[in-house]
Design a protein around this motif. Structure first.
Motif, PDB file in Angstrom:
ATOM      1  N   ALA A 340       0.770  -1.040  -0.011  1.00 48.64           N
ATOM      2  CA  ALA A 340      -0.071  -0.113  -0.159  1.00 48.64           C
ATOM      3  C   ALA A 340       0.979   1.275  -0.004  1.00 48.64           C
ATOM      4  CB  ALA A 340      -0.977  -0.157   1.180  1.00 48.64           C
ATOM      5  N   LEU A 341       2.081   1.407   0.840  1.00 48.06           N
ATOM      6  CA  LEU A 341       2.763   2.546   0.747  1.00 48.06           C
ATOM      7  C   LEU A 341       3.718   2.674  -0.704  1.00 48.06           C
ATOM      8  CD1 LEU A 341       4.448   4.523   2.576  1.00 48.06           C
ATOM      9  CD2 LEU A 341       6.021   3.000   3.011  1.00 48.06           C
ATOM     10  N   VAL A 342       3.913   1.660  -1.529  1.00 50.79           N
ATOM     11  CA  VAL A 342       4.650   1.913  -2.774  1.00 50.79           C
ATOM     12  C   VAL A 342       3.487   2.628  -3.385  1.00 50.79           C
ATOM     13  CG1 VAL A 342       5.575   0.900  -4.757  1.00 50.79           C
ATOM     14  CG2 VAL A 342       6.280   0.196  -2.362  1.00 50.79           C
ATOM     15  N   ILE A 343       2.202   2.177  -3.397  1.00 51.53           N
ATOM     16  CA  ILE A 343       1.334   2.610  -4.320  1.00 51.53           C
ATOM     17  C   ILE A 343       0.914   3.910  -4.056  1.00 51.53           C
ATOM     18  CG2 ILE A 343      -1.232   2.163  -5.206  1.00 51.53           C
ATOM     19  CD1 ILE A 343      -0.724  -0.796  -4.836  1.00 51.53           C
ATOM     20  N   ALA A 344       0.776   4.096  -2.909  1.00 51.61           N
ATOM     21  CA  ALA A 344       0.253   5.500  -2.401  1.00 51.61           C
ATOM     22  C   ALA A 344       1.415   6.651  -2.788  1.00 51.61           C
ATOM     23  CB  ALA A 344       0.005   5.568  -0.987  1.00 51.61           C
ATOM     24  N   MET A 345       2.578   6.399  -2.673  1.00 52.55           N
ATOM     25  CA  MET A 345       3.680   7.165  -3.005  1.00 52.55           C
ATOM     26  C   MET A 345       3.851   7.221  -4.298  1.00 52.55           C
ATOM     27  SD  MET A 345       6.532   6.682   0.190  1.00 52.55           S
ATOM     28  CE  MET A 345       7.205   8.342  -0.237  1.00 52.55           C
ATOM     29  N   ASN A 346       3.605   6.334  -5.104  1.00 53.39           N
ATOM     30  CA  ASN A 346       3.634   6.301  -6.441  1.00 53.39           C
ATOM     31  C   ASN A 346       2.344   7.214  -7.164  1.00 53.39           C
ATOM     32  OD1 ASN A 346       5.722   4.800  -7.090  1.00 53.39           O
ATOM     33  ND2 ASN A 346       4.647   2.994  -7.201  1.00 53.39           N
ATOM     34  N   MET A 347       1.346   7.400  -6.187  1.00 48.14           N
ATOM     35  CA  MET A 347       0.158   8.303  -6.547  1.00 48.14           C
ATOM     36  C   MET A 347       0.519   9.633  -5.995  1.00 48.14           C
ATOM     37  SD  MET A 347      -2.981   5.956  -6.438  1.00 48.14           S
ATOM     38  CE  MET A 347      -3.479   4.594  -7.577  1.00 48.14           C
ATOM     39  N   SER A 348       1.651   9.976  -5.298  1.00 52.47           N
ATOM     40  CA  SER A 348       1.967  11.180  -4.746  1.00 52.47           C
ATOM     41  C   SER A 348       0.868  11.573  -3.658  1.00 52.47           C
ATOM     42  CB  SER A 348       2.154  12.416  -5.711  1.00 52.47           C
ATOM     43  OG  SER A 348       3.184  12.137  -6.498  1.00 52.47           O
ATOM     44  N   LEU A 349       0.458  10.515  -2.965  1.00 52.10           N
ATOM     45  CA  LEU A 349      -0.651  10.751  -1.904  1.00 52.10           C
ATOM     46  C   LEU A 349       0.047  11.603  -0.687  1.00 52.10           C
ATOM     47  CD1 LEU A 349      -2.941   7.685  -2.156  1.00 52.10           C
ATOM     48  CD2 LEU A 349      -3.426   9.949  -3.159  1.00 52.10           C
ATOM     49  N   HIS A 350       1.521  11.354  -0.374  1.00 45.55           N
ATOM     50  CA  HIS A 350       2.133  11.772   0.739  1.00 45.55           C
ATOM     51  C   HIS A 350       2.181  13.370   0.370  1.00 45.55           C
ATOM     52  CE1 HIS A 350       5.291  11.093  -2.405  1.00 45.55           C
ATOM     53  NE2 HIS A 350       6.059  11.826  -1.537  1.00 45.55           N
ATOM     54  N   ALA A 351       2.018  13.836  -0.807  1.00 43.10           N
ATOM     55  CA  ALA A 351       2.705  15.044  -0.977  1.00 43.10           C
ATOM     56  C   ALA A 351       1.485  15.978  -1.393  1.00 43.10           C
ATOM     57  CB  ALA A 351       3.845  15.225  -1.999  1.00 43.10           C
ATOM     58  N   LEU A 352       0.332  15.665  -1.029  1.00 44.23           N
ATOM     59  CA  LEU A 352      -0.963  16.503  -1.265  1.00 44.23           C
ATOM     60  C   LEU A 352      -1.031  18.015  -0.542  1.00 44.23           C
ATOM     61  CD1 LEU A 352      -3.781  13.827  -1.272  1.00 44.23           C
ATOM     62  CD2 LEU A 352      -2.227  14.631  -3.287  1.00 44.23           C
ATOM     63  N   GLY A 353      -1.549  18.938  -1.384  1.00 47.48           N
ATOM     64  CA  GLY A 353      -1.704  20.208  -1.018  1.00 47.48           C
ATOM     65  C   GLY A 353      -3.110  20.453  -0.114  1.00 47.48           C
ATOM     66  N   THR A 396       0.787  15.754   3.459  1.00 44.15           N
ATOM     67  CA  THR A 396      -0.572  15.912   2.953  1.00 44.15           C
ATOM     68  C   THR A 396      -1.287  16.374   4.364  1.00 44.15           C
ATOM     69  OG1 THR A 396      -0.427  14.049   1.691  1.00 44.15           O
ATOM     70  CG2 THR A 396      -2.472  14.330   2.497  1.00 44.15           C
ATOM     71  N   PRO A 397      -2.437  17.253   4.354  1.00 46.12           N
ATOM     72  CA  PRO A 397      -2.974  17.576   5.527  1.00 46.12           C
ATOM     73  C   PRO A 397      -3.691  16.445   6.022  1.00 46.12           C
ATOM     74  CG  PRO A 397      -3.467  19.105   3.567  1.00 46.12           C
ATOM     75  CD  PRO A 397      -2.880  17.860   3.281  1.00 46.12           C
ATOM     76  N   TYR A 398      -4.010  16.399   7.607  1.00 50.55           N
ATOM     77  CA  TYR A 398      -4.721  15.292   8.118  1.00 50.55           C
ATOM     78  C   TYR A 398      -6.425  15.331   7.562  1.00 50.55           C
ATOM     79  CZ  TYR A 398      -1.090  14.780  11.344  1.00 50.55           C
ATOM     80  OH  TYR A 398       0.236  14.384  11.731  1.00 50.55           O
ATOM     81  N   PRO A 399      -6.909  14.066   7.631  1.00 54.85           N
ATOM     82  CA  PRO A 399      -8.259  14.266   7.312  1.00 54.85           C
ATOM     83  C   PRO A 399      -9.221  14.779   8.382  1.00 54.85           C
ATOM     84  CG  PRO A 399      -7.366  11.895   7.183  1.00 54.85           C
ATOM     85  CD  PRO A 399      -6.261  12.969   7.896  1.00 54.85           C
ATOM     86  N   HIS A 400     -10.385  15.007   8.136  1.00 56.40           N
ATOM     87  CA  HIS A 400     -11.016  15.831   9.343  1.00 56.40           C
ATOM     88  C   HIS A 400     -12.368  14.900   9.699  1.00 56.40           C
ATOM     89  CE1 HIS A 400     -12.791  19.593  10.689  1.00 56.40           C
ATOM     90  NE2 HIS A 400     -13.953  19.399  10.249  1.00 56.40           N
ATOM     91  N   PHE A 401     -12.761  15.270  11.102  1.00 58.74           N
ATOM     92  CA  PHE A 401     -13.901  15.022  11.498  1.00 58.74           C
ATOM     93  C   PHE A 401     -14.712  16.032  12.093  1.00 58.74           C
ATOM     94  CE2 PHE A 401     -11.578  10.988  13.261  1.00 58.74           C
ATOM     95  CZ  PHE A 401     -12.265  10.084  12.511  1.00 58.74           C
TER      96      PHE A 401
END
Length: 734
Positions: A340-353, A396-401
């Motif tokens: 999951a980490l490899v796929i997520a970083m390939n999609m740049s999910l770790h560096a969202l604005g 990436t910002p945290y999600p929100h409740f």
């Protein structure tokens, strides 16, 4: 004249036998039909041959219940030492058991047996039942097939066999029903998807999910096969939850049926994940997949606000928990998280604005739950994480409740504290063994304790934005409250890992096990006088090993902050040197024991506070006007019929809590053997009794929580059994 000599009788018989025609010899084949690998319990008891079917022919003909006991091979063999029974000479005049009358050798034997059960509970993966090793016998099913012309022996018919209800498994007939069940059973503990878009629907599992396999090696045929890897992974978890109409969910046949369906869904999910990955790689660059208006995978998303490309990542995260809690496979759990980490970083999910759109919340949850699972894999195996916990690339910002804006931040911080505490425990063990680098331990322990205290303070602070009234009963409000409880559990577990060595370093058998120190009773009046193997160091001479009773440890609720000065000790000022090695521990043994006690009790309360699943159903009113109503309150039901909580990725925290509570009980018991401590306790026996009661109630809460989880997840059976066994050994003598 030559007389003819008569023949010997044996030669005469041999000639007669040679003159007769040879009699055909019937060759008997040994084990024409080899015995089955596992016989049912009834056939074992009656010592009759079993054909291994479910039910077997013998039980069918005799009209009795047929059940199989799952094999427990594959784990470490444990030597069971019975608790010593008190002889009549050890009973006081009023008929009560008097510990002071028990000989010292008997105490040592009982204490060694108790400690032998408690100490392994702190190891990585302690108590997990390894299901993959226990399914090996299934590969031999059907290998021994009767030859042509051979028939099993006829069995006389007996009275008609009563009709036995077939077990049932929880499966669903549409993607919408699976998504609705996800919010009922998974989302409150593992929110990988955004909030509901529509209102709740009734829980509608199928009454006939498909064929029932005859063996573990046979896969069932599904009435409905989910379309996406995410719905397949969700179905693997839901299949483990007992069906509401199952006549006996704890029956071995029901357990095996749920296991078979769950494993089938998990296998199909991994196949679908690979297919999605190959399709994305062949169409576009993975890092640009989310920038296209049209998805590259031609399939409707399971959730309208979750891009279809994220479903493979979310499926891997759910399978992480499946591998840990159901299969007991720690390595595969870490492997799924790494995928999951490899796929997520390939999609740049770790560096969202900070940009906001319909898919922002889904992407943020996908990334931070991936990060959470990667760290969880490091925690349960005590290995270094594969990512830097404070990597500057993770923006990436945290999600929100809506009801708890700080909830996600507290959860991630708690996970970071716990993984750091796990590595501290490894470093501490290495430094103690090498007798070096204690300055590093001194500084790390102070910093880690302060960090955990700070995060616990945040977790105990009410949310900054009180939720509106209409959210109080919503799924997202329950999820936010559950996430807060899980964060508290994790920080409390970090406190235990930080302080557990210091808390119990004054117990001789603990030092002998963890420091390679050998007890030398050079002074018979002081049973705690210790020396190392080379007789160069006397650690007990240091005041950092001042041994006191634990009876006065209680007091105040656990808040994560020290209740006393970190350098205070019951016997005087603390010597900052550990066994002559230089700066060692910044906390006294008594203070660390208090921290462990309050943290362990707090964990037991938090596990008990986690919500139960509450699906909806149609009311009893007939007609189109019938409304939805929740199932009966699970908290008021018999624990044997309660719906199990799911996604226990943090079950290792329950083991840490049990370890601390049992070690504190052990420490209290050992302290009662010392003359000075016995005199001190005799002055105030109620405090000792209160402490023992608190320890017992805390362990009972933990056992209840793990038992609830084990109704769905088989690997946690081992945790429950290990805690219960140590609990019985300890308190049967109290």
């Amino acid at each position: 004249m030559v007389l003819e000599q008569p023949q010997e009788p044996r030669q005469q018989h041999q000639q007669e036998a040679d003159s007769k025609p040879p009699t055909p010899v019937i060759a008997r084949r040994k084990f024409a039909k080899p015995p089955v690998k596992v016989a049912c319990l009834a056939c074992r008891a009656s010592r009759t041959r079993c054909d291994g079917q479910e039910p077997c022919s013998s039980c069918v003909n005799k009209g009795r219940k047929c059940s199989y006991l799952p094999s427990k091979r594959g784990g470490p063999r444990k030597k069971k030492v019975p608790a010593p029974a008190a002889p009549p000479a050890e009973v006081s005049q009023n008929g009560s058991w008097n510990p002071a009358l028990v000989p010292a050798t008997r105490y040592e034997e009982a204490d060694a047996a108790m400690f032998g059960q408690i100490d392994p509970m702190s190891l990585p993966g302690a108590g997990l039942r390894h299901l993959d090793f226990q399914d090996v016998h299934g590969m031999f099913d059907g290998m021994f097939i009767p030859r042509e012309g051979e028939h099993p022996p006829a069995v006389p018919q007996s009275a008609p066999t009563p009709v036995r209800k077939q077990p049932m498994v929880r499966a669903y007939g549409s993607e919408q029903d699976i998504l609705n069940a996800y919010y009922d059973f998974i989302h409150p503990y593992f929110p990988v998807l955004p909030p509901r878009v529509t209102g709740p629907c009734p829980d509608q599992p199928l009454d006939h999910a498909g064929s029932q396999p005859n063996s573990l090696s046979e896969e069932p045929s599904l009435v409905y096969q989910p379309c996406s890897p995410l719905s397949l992974a969700i179905s693997a978890i839901l299949a483990l939850v007992p069906h509401p109409n199952d006549p006996d969910p704890s029956d071995p046949s029901s357990v095996l049926l749920r296991r078979s369906y769950a494993q089938t869904y998990a296998r199909l999910a991994t196949t679908s994940i690979e297919a999605d990955g190959e399709l994305i790689d062949s169409v576009t660059q993975p890092s640009q997949a989310l920038n296209y208006a049209q998805p590259s995978i031609n399939r409707q998303p399971l959730h309208p606000r979750t891009p279809v490309e994220l479903e493979a990542i979310l499926a891997l995260l759910i399978l992480c928990v499946y591998e840990y809690a159901q299969r007991g496979n720690l390595m595969k759990m870490r492997y799924r998280a790494g995928q999951a980490l490899v796929i997520a970083m390939n999609m740049s999910l770790h560096a969202l604005g900070p940009e906001q759109d319909d898919f922002s919340e889904a992407r943020r949850r996908a990334w931070w739950m991936t990060y959470y699972c990667v760290l969880q894999g490091a925690i349960i195996t005590s290995n270094p994480p594969t990512v830097m916990i404070n990597d500057p690339r993770f923006t990436t910002p945290y999600p929100h409740f809506a009801s708890d804006p700080e909830g996600w931040s507290i959860l991630i911080q708690a996970q970071q504290v716990l993984v750091t505490a796990s590595q501290f425990a490894v470093d501490l063990h290495r430094c103690i063994k090498s007798r070096s680098n204690m300055q590093f331990i001194y500084e790390q322990m102070k910093q880690l304790d302060a960090w955990a205290t700070s995060v616990m303070t945040q977790a105990n602070t009410p949310p900054s934005v009180p939720p509106p009234g209409h959210l109080n009963n919503g799924t997202e409000f329950i999820t936010a409250r559950s996430i807060r409880a899980i964060a508290r559990i994790k920080v409390s577990s970090a406190h235990i890992k930080t302080h557990r060595f210091r808390a119990f370093s004054d117990i001789p058998i603990f030092l002998k096990k963890h420091c390679d120190l050998s007890p030398q009773n050079s002074n018979p009046e002081n049973p705690y006088h210790m020396m190392n193997a080379n007789r160069e160091i006397n650690p007990i001479s240091c005041q950092c090993h001042g041994f006191e009773t634990s009876a006065h440890l209680l007091g105040g609720e656990y808040s994560g902050s020290p209740s006393e000065s970190s350098t205070s000790s019951g016997s005087g000022s603390l010597n900052p040197h550990y066994c002559g090695l230089g700066p060692g521990f910044p906390f006294s043994s008594q203070h660390s024991a208090k921290v462990c006690l309050r943290a362990a009790l707090f964990i037991s309360h938090m596990f008990q506070s986690l919500p139960y699943p509450q699906p909806f159903r149609h009311s009893n009113q007939a007609g189109p006007g019938s409304q939805l109503e929740p199932y009966p309150d699970p908290a008021r039901l018999d624990p044997r019929t309660q719906l199990p909580r799911t996604m226990p990725s943090f079950a290792c925290c329950a083991m840490q809590s049990s370890y601390a509570l049992l070690m504190l009980f052990y420490k209290t018991r050992v302290a009662q053997q010392g003359p000075s401590d016995a005199e001190r306790d005799s002055e105030n026996p109620s405090s000792t009794e209160r402490l023992v009661d608190e320890l017992r109630h805390g362990l009972e809460r933990i056992i209840g929580a793990v038992t609830n989880y084990s109704r769905a997840f088989e690997a946690l059976d081992g945790m429950r059994d290990e805690i219960e066994s140590a609990f019985r050994t300890a308190f049967s003598q109290s």
